[in-house]
Scaffold this motif. Structure first.
Motif, mmCIF file in Angstrom:
data_model
loop_
_atom_site.group_PDB
_atom_site.id
_atom_site.type_symbol
_atom_site.label_atom_id
_atom_site.label_comp_id
_atom_site.label_asym_id
_atom_site.label_seq_id
_atom_site.Cartn_x
_atom_site.Cartn_y
_atom_site.Cartn_z
ATOM 1 N N GLN A 460 0.795 -1.227 0.000
ATOM 2 C CA GLN A 460 0.000 0.000 0.000
ATOM 3 C C GLN A 460 0.827 1.276 0.000
ATOM 4 O OE1 GLN A 460 -0.159 -2.489 2.167
ATOM 5 N NE2 GLN A 460 -2.239 -3.315 2.248
ATOM 6 N N ALA A 461 2.094 1.223 0.428
ATOM 7 C CA ALA A 461 2.863 2.457 0.571
ATOM 8 C C ALA A 461 4.354 2.155 0.652
ATOM 9 C CB ALA A 461 2.407 3.215 1.822
ATOM 10 N N ALA A 462 5.149 3.149 0.267
ATOM 11 C CA ALA A 462 6.599 3.010 0.245
ATOM 12 C C ALA A 462 7.203 3.252 1.621
ATOM 13 C CB ALA A 462 7.199 4.006 -0.745
ATOM 14 N N VAL A 463 8.417 2.786 1.809
ATOM 15 C CA VAL A 463 9.161 3.081 3.023
ATOM 16 C C VAL A 463 9.305 4.600 3.158
ATOM 17 C CG1 VAL A 463 11.424 2.919 4.124
ATOM 18 C CG2 VAL A 463 10.425 0.917 3.036
ATOM 19 N N GLY A 464 9.053 5.105 4.356
ATOM 20 C CA GLY A 464 9.150 6.537 4.609
ATOM 21 C C GLY A 464 7.841 7.284 4.465
ATOM 22 N N GLU A 465 6.839 6.633 3.880
ATOM 23 C CA GLU A 465 5.532 7.278 3.748
ATOM 24 C C GLU A 465 4.902 7.400 5.128
ATOM 25 O OE1 GLU A 465 3.773 9.356 1.366
ATOM 26 O OE2 GLU A 465 4.156 7.642 0.045
ATOM 27 N N THR A 466 4.335 8.560 5.447
ATOM 28 C CA THR A 466 3.645 8.750 6.719
ATOM 29 C C THR A 466 2.149 8.899 6.482
ATOM 30 O OG1 THR A 466 4.043 11.141 6.629
ATOM 31 C CG2 THR A 466 5.608 9.802 7.888
ATOM 32 N N GLY A 467 1.378 8.493 7.472
ATOM 33 C CA GLY A 467 -0.069 8.585 7.391
ATOM 34 C C GLY A 467 -0.675 8.637 8.772
ATOM 35 N N THR A 468 -1.981 8.678 8.820
ATOM 36 C CA THR A 468 -2.707 8.755 10.092
ATOM 37 C C THR A 468 -3.694 7.603 10.187
ATOM 38 O OG1 THR A 468 -2.536 11.166 10.087
ATOM 39 C CG2 THR A 468 -4.186 10.190 11.545
ATOM 40 N N VAL A 469 -3.670 6.921 11.323
ATOM 41 C CA VAL A 469 -4.617 5.832 11.561
ATOM 42 C C VAL A 469 -6.010 6.429 11.750
ATOM 43 C CG1 VAL A 469 -5.245 3.925 13.086
ATOM 44 C CG2 VAL A 469 -2.825 4.419 12.625
ATOM 45 N N THR A 470 -6.961 5.916 10.984
ATOM 46 C CA THR A 470 -8.342 6.400 11.096
ATOM 47 C C THR A 470 -9.273 5.397 11.753
ATOM 48 O OG1 THR A 470 -8.835 5.606 8.861
ATOM 49 C CG2 THR A 470 -8.065 7.882 9.080
ATOM 50 N N GLY A 471 -8.842 4.135 11.849
ATOM 51 C CA GLY A 471 -9.694 3.129 12.465
ATOM 52 C C GLY A 471 -9.206 1.734 12.141
ATOM 53 N N ALA A 472 -10.056 0.760 12.374
ATOM 54 C CA ALA A 472 -9.737 -0.632 12.062
ATOM 55 C C ALA A 472 -11.026 -1.348 11.721
ATOM 56 C CB ALA A 472 -9.037 -1.307 13.237
ATOM 57 N N ALA A 473 -10.923 -2.295 10.785
ATOM 58 C CA ALA A 473 -12.091 -3.066 10.385
ATOM 59 C C ALA A 473 -11.637 -4.382 9.786
ATOM 60 C CB ALA A 473 -12.932 -2.290 9.367
ATOM 61 N N GLY A 474 -12.312 -5.448 10.171
ATOM 62 C CA GLY A 474 -12.001 -6.753 9.598
ATOM 63 C C GLY A 474 -10.578 -7.198 9.847
ATOM 64 N N GLY A 475 -9.992 -6.774 10.959
ATOM 65 C CA GLY A 475 -8.628 -7.152 11.286
ATOM 66 C C GLY A 475 -7.574 -6.307 10.599
ATOM 67 N N ALA A 476 -7.979 -5.295 9.817
ATOM 68 C CA ALA A 476 -7.025 -4.433 9.109
ATOM 69 C C ALA A 476 -7.007 -3.042 9.728
ATOM 70 C CB ALA A 476 -7.390 -4.334 7.633
ATOM 71 N N LEU A 477 -5.850 -2.414 9.672
ATOM 72 C CA LEU A 477 -5.693 -1.051 10.159
ATOM 73 C C LEU A 477 -5.990 -0.098 9.008
ATOM 74 C CD1 LEU A 477 -4.744 -0.050 12.964
ATOM 75 C CD2 LEU A 477 -2.470 0.268 11.981
ATOM 76 N N GLN A 478 -6.864 0.856 9.238
ATOM 77 C CA GLN A 478 -7.234 1.828 8.215
ATOM 78 C C GLN A 478 -6.359 3.066 8.369
ATOM 79 O OE1 GLN A 478 -11.354 2.019 9.450
ATOM 80 N NE2 GLN A 478 -12.006 0.766 7.705
ATOM 81 N N ILE A 479 -5.676 3.433 7.288
ATOM 82 C CA ILE A 479 -4.705 4.518 7.349
ATOM 83 C C ILE A 479 -4.937 5.479 6.191
ATOM 84 C CG2 ILE A 479 -2.248 5.117 7.369
ATOM 85 C CD1 ILE A 479 -1.668 2.320 8.382
ATOM 86 N N ALA A 480 -4.890 6.769 6.499
ATOM 87 C CA ALA A 480 -4.959 7.801 5.468
ATOM 88 C C ALA A 480 -3.550 8.242 5.135
ATOM 89 C CB ALA A 480 -5.787 8.981 5.966
ATOM 90 N N PHE A 481 -3.078 7.852 3.944
ATOM 91 C CA PHE A 481 -1.779 8.289 3.443
ATOM 92 C C PHE A 481 -1.995 9.452 2.478
ATOM 93 C CE2 PHE A 481 -0.569 3.768 4.362
ATOM 94 C CZ PHE A 481 0.484 4.045 5.231
ATOM 95 N N ALA A 482 -0.909 10.127 2.101
ATOM 96 C CA ALA A 482 -1.009 11.237 1.154
ATOM 97 C C ALA A 482 -1.582 10.771 -0.177
ATOM 98 C CB ALA A 482 0.365 11.874 0.943
ATOM 99 N N GLY A 483 -1.308 9.513 -0.550
ATOM 100 C CA GLY A 483 -1.798 8.987 -1.818
ATOM 101 C C GLY A 483 -3.202 8.428 -1.746
ATOM 102 N N GLY A 484 -3.840 8.478 -0.571
ATOM 103 C CA GLY A 484 -5.192 7.952 -0.403
ATOM 104 C C GLY A 484 -5.297 7.017 0.779
ATOM 105 N N ALA A 485 -6.511 6.690 1.148
ATOM 106 C CA ALA A 485 -6.749 5.793 2.272
ATOM 107 C C ALA A 485 -6.565 4.342 1.849
ATOM 108 C CB ALA A 485 -8.160 6.008 2.820
#
Length: 573
Positions: A460-485
């Motif tokens: 989903q994202a390259a090394v060094g990419e930063t994002g914000t955790v928005t939640g979790a669902a179905g055992g997955a962590l939901q993250i908003a990165f600069a390139g999209g959620a």
């Protein structure tokens, strides 16, 4: 998530529970069974030392765990080469490996190496000795013997692939513009930019060296010149956040390398591997590819990039002189320059226009100098020790910088030389989380609102990419990165770290409005590291100075450690 068999195995053998997630991520499904068959595989898990693996093996195998076990010797060879790779080396002399194995009580080091070679994860390479003219002046002198070197296939083979790819691009390149069009494009340009334009449009591969701003500006110049003549060109960055920043400054196509390569899901891929859709069978639809900051490319990612360039594509790689080496093995830009197989153009630096540019230029030249900063663009914050450094950093991020400069907390990045240590990113993130977003770490150690950084490649994202955790669902962590959620499965969350503070290596290539650089004495300081850290700030830099005179000494005396690589030699074969 970790499977219950692995958790039970670690509980029964006294392995800390924290290793279970790392082992599952590194060894994949069925890890417990593989560890029962070969307990020294535990050495493949980051952070495990040989003594710990020996203890684990004794717990699993009892008296059958002996120093001469072939499984142990094989694992130790791989471990030593992995440790060398962490230092940036793609190859290590076999003699050094044999000596280290002796220190680890391996009775027959050569047999251990041969066992590792049989598994195909380690490869043996022959290094021809350097030409010694003086030796030919001695009668009957014996020519030096070729030296055997060893490397992990993961790094040695991509290094060969990168060399072949560079050679292919040079061999298949033809001028992208005719002489008349090129002359028109060069009209009015300074000599260095004119040389950069000529090299990029005529040669298959070229290297540019300059400051971050000069490289970015030249990348836009090249892309615009190409696009004006109907050519397909793109400026490529290390992360999507960096791409978004550059898009605001220019009018050409800018994309993160990870997205350009188009990662695809692949259930058959090895644990930890990211598979890309672009490659030899489906190359980029581009005539010109420009990476203004390519110094962070390791040989593995470089090989993927070069393979995705079609015959005839022109590739331009930029980097700052004396830049911090890549986080992974290899020295791509340095090896390209040393090989003398591609043109290297040095961009004349524009005069430093602000205190930040003045300080970074001075550090790059080997001097840590005071700079006049009437607008508080640079602030030095002394700290008596690591604990005070952490306290000062938290204070700057949460109060001083937002209040004094109107820069939001989300636009402030803390950087430190390393994750470990009392003032490393682990300690800094713990303190920042407690202040900024306290919580129990309900989702694999993270909570909604946490800033995270990718520490190992994700689909989903390259090394060094930063994002914000928005939640979790179905055992997955939901993250908003600069390139999209996106959703990061639980099995891959071990590749994330809290990201209010990142290592300089993780932060490179992505500049921020404000940077807090925490410098401590025991952090492996060097001139490239300090220059890179300071250069990440766009508007404001706070230096939390807990290193004392060691900081100026490192800037003055300590360059990047040499790396053992093969790319330069391979390019001239």
């Amino acid at each position: 998530m970790t499977d219950s068999d692995l958790t039970e195995l670690f509980a029964a053998t006294g392995v800390p529970a924290a290793f279970a997630a790392r082992a599952a991520a590194r060894l994949g499904a069925g890890a417990a069974g593989r560890l029962r068959d070969d307990p020294w595989r535990l050495l493949r898990v980051p952070g495990v030392r040989p003594q710990q693996a020996d203890h684990f093996a004794r717990q699993v195998l009892g008296d059958a765990a002996t120093p001469d076990d072939p499984r142990r010797g094989r694992a130790l060879v791989e471990h030593l080469l992995t440790e060398a790779a962490r230092q940036g080396h793609t190859v290590t002399p076999a003699a050094e490996v044999e000596s280290a194995l002796g220190g680890l009580r391996v009775p027959d080091a050569r047999r251990a190496i041969d066992d590792a070679l049989d598994e195909a994860e380690v490869v043996s390479l022959t290094e021809e000795p350097a030409f010694d003219e003086a030796a030919f002046e001695v009668e009957e002198a014996e020519p030096p013997e070729p030296e055997e070197t060893l490397g992990l296939a993961r790094w040695a083979l991509p290094e060969e692939a990168a060399a072949e790819g560079f050679q292919r691009l040079n061999a298949t390149a033809s001028p992208l513009l005719d002489d008349v069009a090129l002359k028109e494009a060069r009209a009015g340009l300074p000599e260095d930019r004119s040389l950069a334009l000529t090299a990029s449009l005529r040669m298959g591969v070229c290297v540019l060296r300059g400051t971050a701003d000069d490289l970015a500006g030249t990348a836009f110049l090249l892309a615009r010149a190409a696009a004006a003549h109907g050519l397909r060109a793109a400026v490529v960055t290390a992360t999507e956040r960096a791409a978004a920043d550059l898009r605001r400054d220019g009018d050409v196509a800018v994309v993160g390398l990870h997205r350009l390569l188009e990662p695809v899901p692949d259930a058959a891929a090895a644990p930890g591997a990211v598979v890309f859709g672009r490659g030899e069978q489906r190359p980029f639809d581009l005539d010109l590819v420009v990476l203004p900051d390519a110094a962070g490319l390791d040989v593995e990612l470089c090989a993927v990039l070069v393979e995705a360039c079609a015959d005839g594509t022109h590739l331009v790689l930029g980097g700052e002189p004396g830049a911090l080496p890549s986080g992974g093995p290899g020295h791509v830009l340095g090896d390209l320059a040393v090989s003398e197989t591609v043109p290297v153009v040095d961009l004349e630096p524009a005069p430093a226009a602000d205190p930040l540019g003045t300080l970074t230029a001075a550090v790059r030249a080997g001097e840590l100098v005071p700079v006049e900063a009437p607008g508080k663009e640079v602030v030095i914050v002394p700290a008596a020790g690591a604990g005070e450094a952490v306290h000062r950093a938290v204070q700057l991020v949460t109060d001083s910088i937002p209040r004094a400069f109107g820069i939001a907390l989300d636009d402030v990045q803390v950087v430190a030389p390393a994750a470990s240590g009392e003032a490393g990113t682990t300690a800094l993130n713990a303190a920042l989380k407690a202040r900024v977003n306290p919580g129990p770490g309900a989702y694999g150690g993270f909570d909604p609102g946490d800033r995270v950084v990718v520490a190992a490649p994700l689909p989903q994202a390259a090394v060094g990419e930063t994002g914000t955790v928005t939640g979790a669902a179905g055992g997955a962590l939901q993250i908003a990165f600069a390139g999209g959620a996106c959703d990061v499965p639980a099995a891959l969350t071990g590749r994330l770290r809290h990201g209010w503070a990142v290592t300089v290596a993780q932060g490179r290539g992505t500049r921020r409005p404000a940077v807090v650089a925490v410098m401590s004495e025991d952090a492996g300081l060097s001139r490239p590291l300090v220059a890179t850290a300071f250069g990440l700030a766009r508007r404001h830099l706070s230096v939390v100075q807990a290193a004392g005179p060691a900081l100026a000494r490192a800037v003055r005396e300590t360059g990047a450690p040499a790396r053992r690589t093969r790319l330069a030699k391979l390019l001239v074969q």
